[in-house]
Design a protein around this motif. Structure first.
Motif, PDB file in Angstrom:
ATOM      1  N   ARG A  19       7.927   0.086   8.087  1.00  0.00           N
ATOM      2  CA  ARG A  19       7.399   0.004   6.730  1.00  0.00           C
ATOM      3  C   ARG A  19       6.867  -1.405   6.516  1.00  0.00           C
ATOM      4  O   ARG A  19       7.637  -2.372   6.571  1.00  0.00           O
ATOM      5  CB  ARG A  19       8.472   0.316   5.699  1.00  0.00           C
ATOM      6  N   SER A  21       5.073  -4.210   4.083  1.00  0.00           N
ATOM      7  CA  SER A  21       4.941  -4.541   2.674  1.00  0.00           C
ATOM      8  C   SER A  21       3.969  -5.694   2.506  1.00  0.00           C
ATOM      9  O   SER A  21       3.842  -6.543   3.389  1.00  0.00           O
ATOM     10  CB  SER A  21       6.293  -4.933   2.080  1.00  0.00           C
ATOM     11  N   ASN A  81       2.656  -0.967  -0.091  1.00  0.00           N
ATOM     12  CA  ASN A  81       3.422  -0.664   1.114  1.00  0.00           C
ATOM     13  C   ASN A  81       2.678   0.306   2.016  1.00  0.00           C
ATOM     14  O   ASN A  81       1.849   1.092   1.547  1.00  0.00           O
ATOM     15  CB  ASN A  81       4.769  -0.071   0.739  1.00  0.00           C
TER      16      ASN A  81
END
Length: 127
Positions: A19, A21, A81
Motif C-alpha cells: 500500500r 501513500s 493511496n
C-alpha cells in the motif's frame, strides 16, 4: 502550491500486496485530481491510476493494473493511496504521486496534465 511525499514502497515477492501513500501539503488538497505514475529503468514514465477531486467518485486505471490496484483519497488526512494486490515482477518501478495542474478538473491519464510531483518510492517485486 502542492508538495507531495510518497511512502510505502519496498521489496516483495510476486503475489504479495503493498500500500503506497502520498501525503500532500496545502489546504486545498481536496480540489485537486490526483494520479499515480511509475517509471521502470530504461522506460518512460507511465500512467497507473487517477482519482477525481473532492469525493474521488471517478477513478481510472491502466489496463495493466486494472482489477489489482485501487486508488483512494482521504481529504481529511490530505492523502492519496494506492493499494496494490497480486503484484507481478513487471510492476517493479519507482512510483510517483502527482497532483493535477488545474484544480477541480477532470481525471487525467497523461503526465503533462500534472504539475506537482513527489520524489518517488521504489517498488521491487521478485519472482
Amino acid at each position: 502550491q502542492v508538495q507531495l511525499v510518497e511512502s510505502g514502497g519496498g521489496l516483495v515477492q510476486a503475489g504479495d500486496s503493498l500500500r503506497l501513500s502520498c501525503g500532500a501539503s496545502g489546504r486545498t488538497f481536496a480540489n485537486y485530481p490526483m494520479g499515480w505514475f511509475r517509471q521502470a529503468p530504461g522506460k518512460e514514465r507511465e500512467f497507473v491510476a487517477a482519482i477525481s477531486w473532492y469525493d474521488g467518485g471517478v477513478t481510472a486505471y491502466a489496463d495493466s493494473v486494472k482489477g489489482r490496484f485501487t486508488i483512494s483519497r482521504d481529504n481529511a488526512k490530505n492523502t492519496v493511496n494506492l493499494q496494490m494486490n497480486s503484484l507481478k515482477p513487471e510492476d517493479t518501478a519507482v512510483y510517483y504521486c502527482a497532483a493535477s495542474r488545474v484544480p477541480m478538473s477532470g481525471v487525467l491519464r497523461g503526465p503533462s496534465g500534472y504539475a506537482y510531483w513527489g520524489q518517488g518510492t521504489q517498488v521491487t517485486v521478485s519472482s
